[in-house]
Motif scaffolding. Structure first.
Motif, PDB file in Angstrom:
ATOM      1  N   GLY A 320     -17.353  22.314  42.249  1.00  7.64           N
ATOM      2  CA  GLY A 320     -17.662  21.317  41.225  1.00  7.64           C
ATOM      3  C   GLY A 320     -16.594  21.250  40.136  1.00  7.64           C
ATOM      4  O   GLY A 320     -16.209  20.160  39.692  1.00  7.64           O
ATOM      5  N   VAL A 321     -16.135  22.435  39.721  1.00  9.93           N
ATOM      6  CA  VAL A 321     -15.085  22.457  38.695  1.00  9.93           C
ATOM      7  C   VAL A 321     -13.811  21.811  39.223  1.00  9.93           C
ATOM      8  O   VAL A 321     -13.127  21.037  38.501  1.00  9.93           O
ATOM      9  N   ALA A 324     -14.242  18.101  39.229  1.00 13.98           N
ATOM     10  CA  ALA A 324     -14.202  17.530  37.877  1.00 13.98           C
ATOM     11  C   ALA A 324     -12.756  17.422  37.372  1.00 13.98           C
ATOM     12  O   ALA A 324     -12.351  16.393  36.802  1.00 13.98           O
ATOM     13  N   PHE A 325     -11.985  18.464  37.565  1.00 16.46           N
ATOM     14  CA  PHE A 325     -10.589  18.402  37.149  1.00 16.46           C
ATOM     15  C   PHE A 325      -9.797  17.373  37.939  1.00 16.46           C
ATOM     16  O   PHE A 325      -8.912  16.695  37.397  1.00 16.46           O
ATOM     17  N   GLY A 327     -11.035  14.580  39.159  1.00 18.35           N
ATOM     18  CA  GLY A 327     -11.433  13.267  38.650  1.00 18.35           C
ATOM     19  C   GLY A 327     -10.766  12.927  37.345  1.00 18.35           C
ATOM     20  O   GLY A 327     -10.367  11.771  37.104  1.00 18.35           O
ATOM     21  N   ARG A 328     -10.595  13.894  36.458  1.00 17.94           N
ATOM     22  CA  ARG A 328      -9.926  13.614  35.197  1.00 17.94           C
ATOM     23  C   ARG A 328      -8.445  13.352  35.392  1.00 17.94           C
ATOM     24  O   ARG A 328      -7.857  12.582  34.643  1.00 17.94           O
TER      25      ARG A 328
END
Length: 328
Positions: A320-321, A324-325, A327-328
């Motif tokens: 998940g982390v 998320a990174f 996607g940013r």
């Protein structure tokens, strides 16, 4: 392995000359044929000597009369008849060396008269036959000359050491089996002596009862009974039992019984006290082994279970982390 690299380099440099290679192969083949001829000569001389055959027959009959024929069959089997004469010429002349090997054979349960000859005969066969087979196979296999020489030397050394390794393993196995059956034998001895039997009769009865559950210990006790029936003193038979088995617990039992005979105390009381002591000793040993389990389980937990647990527990969170990174 690094220590063999200079030797292999020297052999490769030496075999660069075809004449040296031919000379070395001729010398090796000659030595092998010479060793084979010596082995065949020892075999023929041992088998053709009528006096030695007669002596071996008398020894086998004596062992069969005292041991029920089991050891005589083992020494008079087909393999023993071939290996015995070969090893008879190779027995060391030093008495200490012979006694050490004979004691190890006795502790392994090999008490036949020709056991020592068979041991050295098997050592000779294992030293000569595998290198001979390898020499026959090498011309059909493309192997460097230096590697073939090292392989032949390794086979000869392994053939020399293999009977000793087998004997050590047999001694450890028999010692472990005898130690495992000793508590049951002590309990039965206590019952028999308290019922009114003497020490010799009690040991004979216990040996009969343990023939199925603990055959190795029953064999040693039967030997003690035969020695005492043949006229040997109980103290000497007990000392021989201690030396023949090499078990620490039997040594303590023999020492306790000898002290009881010396001071005139009750044999039944002595056996009961030693049985309690041995049972406590086994309990302490089991507790010690149980206490070591936690330490022994530490390494599998750290290197096998913990990584998989971390992957299962932290894997989704890390994915998940990472997403998320990304996607940013």
């Amino acid at each position: 392995m690094d220590a063999l690299l200079p030797l292999m380099a020297l052999l490769d440099e030496w075999i660069a000359d075809p004449q040296k290679v031919q000379l070395g192969f001729s010398v090796l083949l000659g030595l092998t044929i010479f060793a084979l001829m010596i082995a065949l000569l020892l075999l023929v001389v041992g088998l053709s000597d009528p006096l030695r055959r007669r002596l071996r027959g008398l020894e086998a009959e004596a062992v069969a009369a005292s041991d029920g024929g089991g050891a005589a069959k083992a020494s008079g089997s087909g393999l023993g008849q071939w290996l015995g004469p070969m090893g008879e010429r190779l027995i060391p002349t030093e008495e200490d060396a012979r006694n050490r090997i004979a004691q190890r054979l006795r502790r392994a349960g090999k008490r036949s008269p020709g056991a020592l000859n068979v041991f050295y005969g098997s050592r000779l066969v294992l030293m000569v036959v595998p290198p001979l087979l390898m020499i026959v196979v090498l011309p059909f296999v493309r192997v460097p000359f230096s590697t073939s020489i090292l392989l032949l030397v390794f086979l000869a050394i392994a053939g020399y050491l293999l009977p000793s390794f087998w004997l050590d393993k047999a001694v450890r196995h028999r010692t472990r089996q005898v130690s495992r059956g000793l508590p049951d034998a002590l309990d039965l001895l206590v019952v028999c002596t308290e019922a009114g039997l003497g020490l010799g009769a009690a040991i004979q009865r216990v040996a009969q009862d343990l023939e199925i559950s603990h055959p190795d210990l029953a064999d040693e006790l039967n030997m003690f009974s035969m020695q005492t029936r043949a006229g040997m003193d109980h103290k000497a038979a007990l000392r021989d039992l201690e030396e023949r088995t090499g078990v620490e617990d039997i040594g303590g039992l023999v020492t306790t019984l000898l002290q009881s005979m010396r001071f005139g105390t009750s044999i039944a009381t002595t056996l009961r006290l030693y049985a309690v002591e041995l049972r406590d000793k086994r309990t302490q040993k089991a507790e010690e082994m149980a206490a070591k389990v936690s330490t022994k389980m530490l390494f599998p937990l750290i290197f096998c279970i913990m990584p998989s647990f971390l992957v299962v527990a932290l894997g989704p969170a890390l994915l998940g982390v990472m997403a998320a990174f990304a996607g940013r």
